[in-house]
Motif scaffolding. Structure first.
Motif, PDB file in Angstrom:
ATOM      1  N   THR A 187       0.843  -1.196   0.000  1.00  0.00           N
ATOM      2  CA  THR A 187       0.000   0.000   0.000  1.00  0.00           C
ATOM      3  C   THR A 187       0.880   1.249   0.000  1.00  0.00           C
ATOM      4  OG1 THR A 187      -0.095   0.098   2.418  1.00  0.00           O
ATOM      5  CG2 THR A 187      -1.785  -1.208   1.289  1.00  0.00           C
ATOM      6  N   LYS A 188       0.294   2.360  -0.399  1.00  0.00           N
ATOM      7  CA  LYS A 188       1.044   3.605  -0.503  1.00  0.00           C
ATOM      8  C   LYS A 188       1.627   4.026   0.846  1.00  0.00           C
ATOM      9  CE  LYS A 188       0.558   8.416  -2.005  1.00  0.00           C
ATOM     10  NZ  LYS A 188      -0.379   9.430  -2.559  1.00  0.00           N
ATOM     11  N   ASP A 189       0.810   3.951   1.897  1.00  0.00           N
ATOM     12  CA  ASP A 189       1.277   4.367   3.226  1.00  0.00           C
ATOM     13  C   ASP A 189       2.375   3.443   3.748  1.00  0.00           C
ATOM     14  OD1 ASP A 189      -0.470   6.487   3.239  1.00  0.00           O
ATOM     15  OD2 ASP A 189      -2.041   5.402   4.345  1.00  0.00           O
ATOM     16  N   PHE A 190       2.185   2.133   3.572  1.00  0.00           N
ATOM     17  CA  PHE A 190       3.175   1.172   4.079  1.00  0.00           C
ATOM     18  C   PHE A 190       4.493   1.306   3.330  1.00  0.00           C
ATOM     19  CE2 PHE A 190       4.262  -3.534   4.906  1.00  0.00           C
ATOM     20  CZ  PHE A 190       4.963  -3.184   6.053  1.00  0.00           C
ATOM     21  N   SER A 191       4.421   1.425   2.000  1.00  0.00           N
ATOM     22  CA  SER A 191       5.649   1.545   1.201  1.00  0.00           C
ATOM     23  C   SER A 191       6.376   2.860   1.497  1.00  0.00           C
ATOM     24  CB  SER A 191       5.328   1.436  -0.285  1.00  0.00           C
ATOM     25  OG  SER A 191       4.402   2.434  -0.682  1.00  0.00           O
ATOM     26  N   SER A 192       5.631   3.955   1.706  1.00  0.00           N
ATOM     27  CA  SER A 192       6.276   5.236   2.034  1.00  0.00           C
ATOM     28  C   SER A 192       6.961   5.167   3.391  1.00  0.00           C
ATOM     29  CB  SER A 192       5.250   6.369   2.012  1.00  0.00           C
ATOM     30  OG  SER A 192       4.275   6.197   3.028  1.00  0.00           O
ATOM     31  N   ASP A 193       6.348   4.418   4.327  1.00  0.00           N
ATOM     32  CA  ASP A 193       6.968   4.279   5.648  1.00  0.00           C
ATOM     33  C   ASP A 193       8.266   3.485   5.551  1.00  0.00           C
ATOM     34  OD1 ASP A 193       6.783   4.623   8.590  1.00  0.00           O
ATOM     35  OD2 ASP A 193       6.687   2.433   8.572  1.00  0.00           O
ATOM     36  N   ILE A 194       8.277   2.405   4.764  1.00  0.00           N
ATOM     37  CA  ILE A 194       9.494   1.603   4.587  1.00  0.00           C
ATOM     38  C   ILE A 194      10.582   2.421   3.896  1.00  0.00           C
ATOM     39  CG2 ILE A 194      10.480  -0.393   3.387  1.00  0.00           C
ATOM     40  CD1 ILE A 194       7.874  -1.861   3.850  1.00  0.00           C
ATOM     41  N   ILE A 195      10.201   3.128   2.836  1.00  0.00           N
ATOM     42  CA  ILE A 195      11.177   3.929   2.100  1.00  0.00           C
ATOM     43  C   ILE A 195      11.711   5.062   2.973  1.00  0.00           C
ATOM     44  CG2 ILE A 195      11.445   5.520   0.149  1.00  0.00           C
ATOM     45  CD1 ILE A 195       9.518   3.755  -1.414  1.00  0.00           C
ATOM     46  N   GLY A 196      10.844   5.646   3.795  1.00  0.00           N
ATOM     47  CA  GLY A 196      11.300   6.703   4.708  1.00  0.00           C
ATOM     48  C   GLY A 196      12.316   6.191   5.712  1.00  0.00           C
ATOM     49  N   LYS A 197      12.041   5.019   6.300  1.00  0.00           N
ATOM     50  CA  LYS A 197      12.989   4.431   7.258  1.00  0.00           C
ATOM     51  C   LYS A 197      14.290   4.042   6.553  1.00  0.00           C
ATOM     52  CE  LYS A 197      10.362   4.726  10.880  1.00  0.00           C
ATOM     53  NZ  LYS A 197       9.270   5.510  10.234  1.00  0.00           N
ATOM     54  N   GLU A 198      14.168   3.598   5.306  1.00  0.00           N
ATOM     55  CA  GLU A 198      15.351   3.285   4.512  1.00  0.00           C
ATOM     56  C   GLU A 198      16.199   4.537   4.313  1.00  0.00           C
ATOM     57  OE1 GLU A 198      16.387   1.726  -0.032  1.00  0.00           O
ATOM     58  OE2 GLU A 198      14.312   1.795   0.693  1.00  0.00           O
ATOM     59  N   GLY A 199      15.550   5.675   4.050  1.00  0.00           N
ATOM     60  CA  GLY A 199      16.270   6.937   3.900  1.00  0.00           C
ATOM     61  C   GLY A 199      16.972   7.355   5.178  1.00  0.00           C
ATOM     62  N   VAL A 200      16.318   7.113   6.333  1.00  0.00           N
ATOM     63  CA  VAL A 200      16.941   7.441   7.618  1.00  0.00           C
ATOM     64  C   VAL A 200      18.204   6.610   7.819  1.00  0.00           C
ATOM     65  CG1 VAL A 200      16.632   7.331  10.118  1.00  0.00           C
ATOM     66  CG2 VAL A 200      14.775   8.184   8.682  1.00  0.00           C
ATOM     67  N   VAL A 201      18.125   5.309   7.501  1.00  0.00           N
ATOM     68  CA  VAL A 201      19.297   4.430   7.633  1.00  0.00           C
ATOM     69  C   VAL A 201      20.422   4.905   6.717  1.00  0.00           C
ATOM     70  CG1 VAL A 201      20.159   2.093   7.275  1.00  0.00           C
ATOM     71  CG2 VAL A 201      17.940   2.454   8.371  1.00  0.00           C
ATOM     72  N   PHE A 202      20.077   5.273   5.491  1.00  0.00           N
ATOM     73  CA  PHE A 202      21.070   5.789   4.556  1.00  0.00           C
ATOM     74  C   PHE A 202      21.791   7.001   5.142  1.00  0.00           C
ATOM     75  CE2 PHE A 202      19.522   3.516   0.705  1.00  0.00           C
ATOM     76  CZ  PHE A 202      20.752   3.219   0.164  1.00  0.00           C
ATOM     77  N   CYS A 203      21.013   7.923   5.702  1.00  0.00           N
ATOM     78  CA  CYS A 203      21.608   9.145   6.256  1.00  0.00           C
ATOM     79  C   CYS A 203      22.534   8.833   7.421  1.00  0.00           C
ATOM     80  CB  CYS A 203      20.504  10.115   6.702  1.00  0.00           C
ATOM     81  SG  CYS A 203      19.592  10.859   5.343  1.00  0.00           S
ATOM     82  N   ILE A 204      22.140   7.889   8.272  1.00  0.00           N
ATOM     83  CA  ILE A 204      22.987   7.523   9.407  1.00  0.00           C
ATOM     84  C   ILE A 204      24.308   6.940   8.914  1.00  0.00           C
ATOM     85  CG2 ILE A 204      23.193   5.947  11.370  1.00  0.00           C
ATOM     86  CD1 ILE A 204      20.189   6.247  11.798  1.00  0.00           C
ATOM     87  N   VAL A 205      24.235   6.090   7.878  1.00  0.00           N
ATOM     88  CA  VAL A 205      25.455   5.504   7.313  1.00  0.00           C
ATOM     89  C   VAL A 205      26.340   6.595   6.700  1.00  0.00           C
ATOM     90  CG1 VAL A 205      26.350   3.959   5.541  1.00  0.00           C
ATOM     91  CG2 VAL A 205      24.399   3.256   6.927  1.00  0.00           C
ATOM     92  N   LEU A 206      25.711   7.544   5.996  1.00  0.00           N
ATOM     93  CA  LEU A 206      26.480   8.615   5.362  1.00  0.00           C
ATOM     94  C   LEU A 206      27.144   9.524   6.384  1.00  0.00           C
ATOM     95  CD1 LEU A 206      24.086   9.621   2.439  1.00  0.00           C
ATOM     96  CD2 LEU A 206      26.206   8.322   2.291  1.00  0.00           C
ATOM     97  N   PHE A 207      26.545   9.647   7.573  1.00  0.00           N
ATOM     98  CA  PHE A 207      27.143  10.485   8.607  1.00  0.00           C
ATOM     99  C   PHE A 207      28.336   9.806   9.282  1.00  0.00           C
ATOM    100  CE2 PHE A 207      22.780  12.583   9.197  1.00  0.00           C
ATOM    101  CZ  PHE A 207      23.117  13.563   8.287  1.00  0.00           C
ATOM    102  N   ALA A 208      28.561   8.525   8.993  1.00  0.00           N
ATOM    103  CA  ALA A 208      29.693   7.817   9.598  1.00  0.00           C
ATOM    104  C   ALA A 208      31.015   8.407   9.120  1.00  0.00           C
ATOM    105  CB  ALA A 208      29.628   6.330   9.266  1.00  0.00           C
ATOM    106  N   SER A 209      31.061   8.860   7.862  1.00  0.00           N
ATOM    107  CA  SER A 209      32.299   9.442   7.323  1.00  0.00           C
ATOM    108  C   SER A 209      32.690  10.730   8.029  1.00  0.00           C
ATOM    109  CB  SER A 209      32.159   9.669   5.816  1.00  0.00           C
ATOM    110  OG  SER A 209      33.314  10.277   5.288  1.00  0.00           O
ATOM    111  N   PRO A 210      31.768  11.718   8.185  1.00  0.00           N
ATOM    112  CA  PRO A 210      32.136  12.919   8.942  1.00  0.00           C
ATOM    113  C   PRO A 210      32.512  12.635  10.383  1.00  0.00           C
ATOM    114  CG  PRO A 210      30.172  13.312   7.640  1.00  0.00           C
ATOM    115  CD  PRO A 210      30.460  11.857   7.548  1.00  0.00           C
ATOM    116  N   LEU A 211      31.853  11.644  11.009  1.00  0.00           N
ATOM    117  CA  LEU A 211      32.192  11.309  12.398  1.00  0.00           C
ATOM    118  C   LEU A 211      33.615  10.757  12.483  1.00  0.00           C
ATOM    119  CD1 LEU A 211      28.851   9.713  13.654  1.00  0.00           C
ATOM    120  CD2 LEU A 211      29.813  11.944  14.260  1.00  0.00           C
ATOM    121  N   ALA A 212      34.022   9.945  11.503  1.00  0.00           N
ATOM    122  CA  ALA A 212      35.395   9.441  11.475  1.00  0.00           C
ATOM    123  C   ALA A 212      36.375  10.582  11.269  1.00  0.00           C
ATOM    124  CB  ALA A 212      35.538   8.403  10.354  1.00  0.00           C
ATOM    125  N   ALA A 213      35.973  11.569  10.473  1.00  0.00           N
ATOM    126  CA  ALA A 213      36.828  12.736  10.244  1.00  0.00           C
ATOM    127  C   ALA A 213      37.000  13.548  11.529  1.00  0.00           C
ATOM    128  CB  ALA A 213      36.235  13.608   9.140  1.00  0.00           C
TER     129      ALA A 213
END
Length: 286
Positions: A187-213
């Protein structure tokens, strides 16, 4: 002869296009702020001493600094700041194109820009958030351009990107296909929720590089590796999206990763202020 001329003209053309893009964005930002804070020509405030009556209409000589107005302004400015951050790698890509080599630079920032941007484009479309999907669509386009230029000069056999070009292509393609198929089977709501959480995980992973810096800056007591203009742009971008996501959209998937990014950017600015650009001398004891 023709090849050498083309090689000389390409960096100049890229510089011209980037200058025009930045000038256009600056003009749009100025117009947005000016229009937002222009006095209202139809507002009726007879009791206001600062109002000037002209015929039957009243022009109020004050700025609208209310909280809803501030949120609307943040919502308008946030996509522009996002695009500004997406433009940050352009000088590096121009250097790669001019030198015809990538040196030790990684491909991951550009492949992740495409993948992460596409995730947020899908989320913005499913949640009907034009400011989200339009700005990230620019990120997908610019990331694809950076990826194309980078892979032209690194060779298909490079393995320090990390991984190979083929692995990056397969990873980005898999993420794009997964997110394209998800709304078709859920469903639209369920898929948007999964994709949103996926985006949050992506952002957390991307912030690992600045934290290492940040750890490297503290150990070396030198913040020369922190680019000040880009860090300022990221600070403003994350602050705007955090404000809009928290108080206007009320969307966890928007404000949470941007609050993390804002914290990381503020930490970088703090270290930049403490250590500056001093260069550590070689040979000092650890």
């Amino acid at each position: 002869m023709n090849t050498s001329k083309t090689a000389v003209m390409n960096p100049k053309l890229a510089a011209l296009l980037s200058t025009l893009a930045l000038s256009s964005m600056a003009t749009h930002l100025f117009l947005l702020i000016a229009i937002h804070f222009l006095p209202s020509s139809n507002a009726q405030h007879p009791e206001d001493k600062d109002s000037i009556a002209v015929g039957s209409s009243t022009t109020t000589l004050f700025f609208d600094f209310t909280w809803p107005s501030f949120l609307n302004l943040c919502d308008r400015l946030a996509p522009y700041c996002g695009v500004l951050c997406f433009l940050a790698p352009l000088p590096t890509i121009r250097q790669v194109s001019a030198a015809k080599t990538v040196g030790n630079l990684p491909l991951l920032p550009y492949s992740s820009m495409v993948s992460n941007g596409f995730v947020w484009v899908m989320y913005g479309l499913l949640k009907d958030l034009p400011s989200v999907w339009m700005s990230n669509l620019m990120g997908v386009a610019l990331g694809s351009y950076y990826f194309f230029v980078f892979t032209r000069h690194c060779g298909p056999l490079a393995v320090n990107l990390p991984g190979t070009v083929s692995q990056h292509l397969k990873g980005a393609s898999g993420i794009i296909l997964f997110n394209l198929m998800l709304p078709g089977v859920l469903t639209k709501d369920f898929s948007s929720d999964i994709i949103g959480k996926e985006g949050v995980v992506f952002c957390i992973v991307l912030f690992a590089s600045p934290l290492a810096a940040l750890k490297h800056v503290i150990l070396t007591k030198s913040a020369v590796s922190i680019p000040l203009p880009f860090t300022l742009a990221c600070t403003l971008n994350c602050a705007l999206w955090s404000t809009v996501g928290l108080w206007k959209m009320r969307d966890f998937n928007i404000y949470f990763p941007n609050l993390l990014g804002l914290s990381c950017a503020l930490a970088q600015l703090g270290l930049k202020g403490i250590y500056g650009n001093q260069v550590v001398k070689a040979g000092l004891p650890k």
